[in-house]
Design a protein around this motif. Structure first.
Motif, mmCIF file in Angstrom:
data_model
loop_
_atom_site.group_PDB
_atom_site.id
_atom_site.type_symbol
_atom_site.label_atom_id
_atom_site.label_comp_id
_atom_site.label_asym_id
_atom_site.label_seq_id
_atom_site.Cartn_x
_atom_site.Cartn_y
_atom_site.Cartn_z
ATOM 1 N N ARG A 119 0.817 -1.214 0.000
ATOM 2 C CA ARG A 119 0.000 0.000 0.000
ATOM 3 C C ARG A 119 0.851 1.265 0.000
ATOM 4 O O ARG A 119 0.520 2.257 -0.652
ATOM 5 C CB ARG A 119 -0.934 -0.009 1.206
ATOM 6 N N LEU A 120 1.952 1.252 0.705
ATOM 7 C CA LEU A 120 2.845 2.410 0.697
ATOM 8 C C LEU A 120 3.480 2.608 -0.670
ATOM 9 O O LEU A 120 3.603 3.737 -1.158
ATOM 10 C CB LEU A 120 3.938 2.242 1.762
ATOM 11 N N LYS A 121 3.882 1.512 -1.301
ATOM 12 C CA LYS A 121 4.493 1.597 -2.627
ATOM 13 C C LYS A 121 3.505 2.139 -3.633
ATOM 14 O O LYS A 121 3.830 3.015 -4.447
ATOM 15 C CB LYS A 121 4.986 0.230 -3.064
ATOM 16 N N LYS A 122 2.287 1.635 -3.594
ATOM 17 C CA LYS A 122 1.265 2.099 -4.529
ATOM 18 C C LYS A 122 0.989 3.585 -4.337
ATOM 19 O O LYS A 122 0.927 4.355 -5.301
ATOM 20 C CB LYS A 122 -0.026 1.296 -4.323
ATOM 21 N N HIS A 123 0.832 3.998 -3.081
ATOM 22 C CA HIS A 123 0.549 5.400 -2.798
ATOM 23 C C HIS A 123 1.697 6.300 -3.240
ATOM 24 O O HIS A 123 1.483 7.379 -3.800
ATOM 25 C CB HIS A 123 0.308 5.582 -1.301
ATOM 26 N N GLU A 124 2.926 5.864 -3.015
ATOM 27 C CA GLU A 124 4.089 6.654 -3.400
ATOM 28 C C GLU A 124 4.170 6.823 -4.907
ATOM 29 O O GLU A 124 4.453 7.911 -5.419
ATOM 30 C CB GLU A 124 5.368 5.996 -2.874
ATOM 31 N N LEU A 125 3.899 5.759 -5.645
ATOM 32 C CA LEU A 125 3.922 5.841 -7.112
ATOM 33 C C LEU A 125 2.868 6.803 -7.612
ATOM 34 O O LEU A 125 3.106 7.632 -8.488
ATOM 35 C CB LEU A 125 3.703 4.453 -7.725
ATOM 36 N N MET A 126 1.672 6.711 -7.054
ATOM 37 C CA MET A 126 0.583 7.585 -7.471
ATOM 38 C C MET A 126 0.884 9.031 -7.129
ATOM 39 O O MET A 126 0.638 9.943 -7.905
ATOM 40 C CB MET A 126 -0.721 7.170 -6.774
ATOM 41 N N ARG A 127 1.431 9.241 -5.945
ATOM 42 C CA ARG A 127 1.655 10.611 -5.466
ATOM 43 C C ARG A 127 2.781 11.311 -6.215
ATOM 44 O O ARG A 127 2.679 12.478 -6.564
ATOM 45 C CB ARG A 127 1.976 10.587 -3.970
ATOM 46 N N THR A 128 3.865 10.603 -6.497
ATOM 47 C CA THR A 128 5.037 11.259 -7.068
ATOM 48 C C THR A 128 5.011 11.333 -8.585
ATOM 49 O O THR A 128 5.628 12.201 -9.177
ATOM 50 C CB THR A 128 6.324 10.523 -6.661
ATOM 51 N N ALA A 129 4.283 10.420 -9.207
ATOM 52 C CA ALA A 129 4.354 10.371 -10.670
ATOM 53 C C ALA A 129 3.360 11.271 -11.354
ATOM 54 O O ALA A 129 3.504 11.552 -12.529
ATOM 55 C CB ALA A 129 4.138 8.930 -11.157
ATOM 56 N N PHE A 130 2.343 11.751 -10.634
ATOM 57 C CA PHE A 130 1.244 12.435 -11.318
ATOM 58 C C PHE A 130 1.403 13.934 -11.291
ATOM 59 O O PHE A 130 1.198 14.583 -10.284
ATOM 60 C CB PHE A 130 -0.075 12.039 -10.668
ATOM 61 N N GLY A 131 1.792 14.514 -12.402
ATOM 62 C CA GLY A 131 1.897 15.948 -12.551
ATOM 63 C C GLY A 131 1.256 16.369 -13.849
ATOM 64 O O GLY A 131 0.742 15.559 -14.597
ATOM 65 N N ASN A 132 1.286 17.645 -14.150
ATOM 66 C CA ASN A 132 0.640 18.141 -15.354
ATOM 67 C C ASN A 132 1.658 18.556 -16.410
ATOM 68 O O ASN A 132 1.655 19.681 -16.899
ATOM 69 C CB ASN A 132 -0.279 19.322 -15.010
ATOM 70 N N ASN A 133 2.542 17.637 -16.776
ATOM 71 C CA ASN A 133 3.392 17.853 -17.931
ATOM 72 C C ASN A 133 3.534 16.504 -18.621
ATOM 73 O O ASN A 133 3.264 15.460 -18.037
ATOM 74 C CB ASN A 133 4.755 18.455 -17.533
ATOM 75 N N PRO A 134 3.917 16.507 -19.914
ATOM 76 C CA PRO A 134 3.936 15.248 -20.669
ATOM 77 C C PRO A 134 4.753 14.150 -20.022
ATOM 78 O O PRO A 134 4.354 12.988 -20.015
ATOM 79 C CB PRO A 134 4.536 15.668 -22.018
ATOM 80 N N GLU A 135 5.931 14.495 -19.461
ATOM 81 C CA GLU A 135 6.791 13.478 -18.869
ATOM 82 C C GLU A 135 6.119 12.849 -17.647
ATOM 83 O O GLU A 135 6.141 11.629 -17.464
ATOM 84 C CB GLU A 135 8.132 14.090 -18.467
ATOM 85 N N ASP A 136 5.497 13.689 -16.796
ATOM 86 C CA ASP A 136 4.858 13.165 -15.601
ATOM 87 C C ASP A 136 3.649 12.303 -15.928
ATOM 88 O O ASP A 136 3.406 11.281 -15.293
ATOM 89 C CB ASP A 136 4.423 14.315 -14.685
ATOM 90 N N VAL A 137 2.846 12.747 -16.897
ATOM 91 C CA VAL A 137 1.664 11.969 -17.267
ATOM 92 C C VAL A 137 2.073 10.617 -17.827
ATOM 93 O O VAL A 137 1.524 9.574 -17.479
ATOM 94 C CB VAL A 137 0.806 12.736 -18.293
ATOM 95 N N SER A 138 3.077 10.618 -18.702
ATOM 96 C CA SER A 138 3.560 9.360 -19.268
ATOM 97 C C SER A 138 4.111 8.456 -18.174
ATOM 98 O O SER A 138 3.836 7.255 -18.137
ATOM 99 C CB SER A 138 4.650 9.635 -20.314
ATOM 100 N N ALA A 139 4.879 9.042 -17.262
ATOM 101 C CA ALA A 139 5.458 8.254 -16.169
ATOM 102 C C ALA A 139 4.373 7.693 -15.276
ATOM 103 O O ALA A 139 4.451 6.555 -14.811
ATOM 104 C CB ALA A 139 6.415 9.124 -15.350
#
Length: 353
Positions: A119-139
């Protein structure tokens, strides 16, 4: 990284056992002896994950989750129920409230650590990867595939270029994709029975298009037209819907975006109702200038006069007269390429008179 875990458990012996297991795994554990204390500690010092017993006096686990889910600062914290009950109705009630997982007592220490780590790993991936630029969205959409829940998602994520005046989607069409603007500008609009356009939004780099119809599973209720050469990432509907229904973080992201859209529309309607044409034009120019800040165009507004007049809610002739006045007053610069705000302070003062 040392994760902070809040353990809400009224059984002292059970709490000591769980705390010792987690501390051996290098987690920083805080214990709350009941639901009320747990809510207070979570709100004052939000942890990275919450383990909470269901059956507690005064405030049970369901009540704790309900309160924390209504608080923006604690709503996205991974929440795992601890329960001695294995009845399916208890599981269903907890998941309907938004719990991330269950651990049924008695449990093995290794099982506890696996659930917490996942659950911590999933939350960390969701929290850190989601931004509003092409690289973040793709990641973001790619990194979710590292998680077990997303291994069946589509691997294809095409990008497409659109020319000025191209339509990305039309009112009445069935939505099949989510669109993310990598570069360019897009307007969304509706057409009334007289053929007059009502612009519902201006969108640029970093914006998503078409997510409301996907969430509602309804046809588009507006058109999306390109204002300049634009490049758009196309995210398949299945990817988006799977993430929305599998991740509270993603769902809240789009709910917040929807709320912002509604607030902007409400403010525009109030402006049209109560502000003068001069004030409405000033407000529109300021907002468009902010939207284009950092886009590499140094705030140049290239939106057509007709479109600006539709945003403002006035005739193009009235808009042109107002823009001419602003130019004479040194508030804006007009060139063959577009408009540029020169004096934001004075334009902002116009909104208050």
């Amino acid at each position: 990284m040392h994760y902070k875990i809040l353990l809400i458990e009224d059984n002292v012996e059970m709490a000591e056992n769980i705390s010792s297991i987690l501390q051996l795994a290098k987690y920083d554990v805080t214990h709350a002896v009941n639901g009320k204390v747990g809510v207070d500690r979570a709100q004052k010092n939000p942890p990275d994950l919450i383990l909470c017993d269901i059956m507690m006096p005064e405030l049970d686990g369901y009540g704790v989750l309900h309160i924390l889910n209504k608080d923006a600062d604690t709503a996205s914290i991974p929440f795992i129920f601890l329960t001695a009950k294995a009845d399916k109705s208890d599981f269903r009630a907890g998941m309907n409230l938004g719990a991330d997982d269950y651990i049924t007592k008695p449990f093995d220490g290794v099982d506890l650590l696996k659930v917490v780590e996942t659950r911590l790993k999933k939350h960390e991936l969701m929290r850190t990867a989601f931004g509003n630029n092409p690289e973040d969205v793709s990641a973001f959409f790619s990194k979710t595939r590292e998680l077990k829940d997303f291994h069946k998602l589509s691997e294809n994520r095409p990008a497409r270029g659109f020319k000025k005046k191209d339509l990305i989607f039309m009112e009445g069409q069935t939505p099949n994709d989510l669109y993310f603007i990598e570069k360019g500008q897009v307007k969304t609009y509706k057409v009334n029975y007289d053929g007059k356009e009502l612009i519902t939004g201006l969108h640029s780099e970093g914006d998503f298009l078409g997510f409301v119809p996907l969430l509602e599973d309804k046809p588009y209720n507006e058109n999306a037209e390109v204002l300049e050469d634009t490049r758009v990432t196309i995210i398949p509907k299945t990817d988006f819907i799977t993430l929305i229904y599998s991740s509270k973080d993603v769902a809240r992201k789009f709910i917040k975006m929807l709320s912002n859209n509604l607030e902007e529309i409400e403010n525009r309607l109030l402006d049209i109702a109560y502000q003068s044409v001069r004030q409405r034009v000033a407000s529109a120019l300021l907002k468009m200038g902010e939207k284009l800040a950092g886009s590499g165009k140094e705030g140049l507004i290239t939106v057509a006069r007709k479109d600006i007049s539709n945003i403002v809610g006035t005739a193009t002739e009235s808009l042109n007269r107002t823009l001419a006045d602003f130019k004479e007053e040194g508030l804006i610069e007009i060139s063959g390429d577009g408009l540029r705000v020169l004096n934001r302070v004075k334009l902002e003062k116009l909104l208050h008179f």
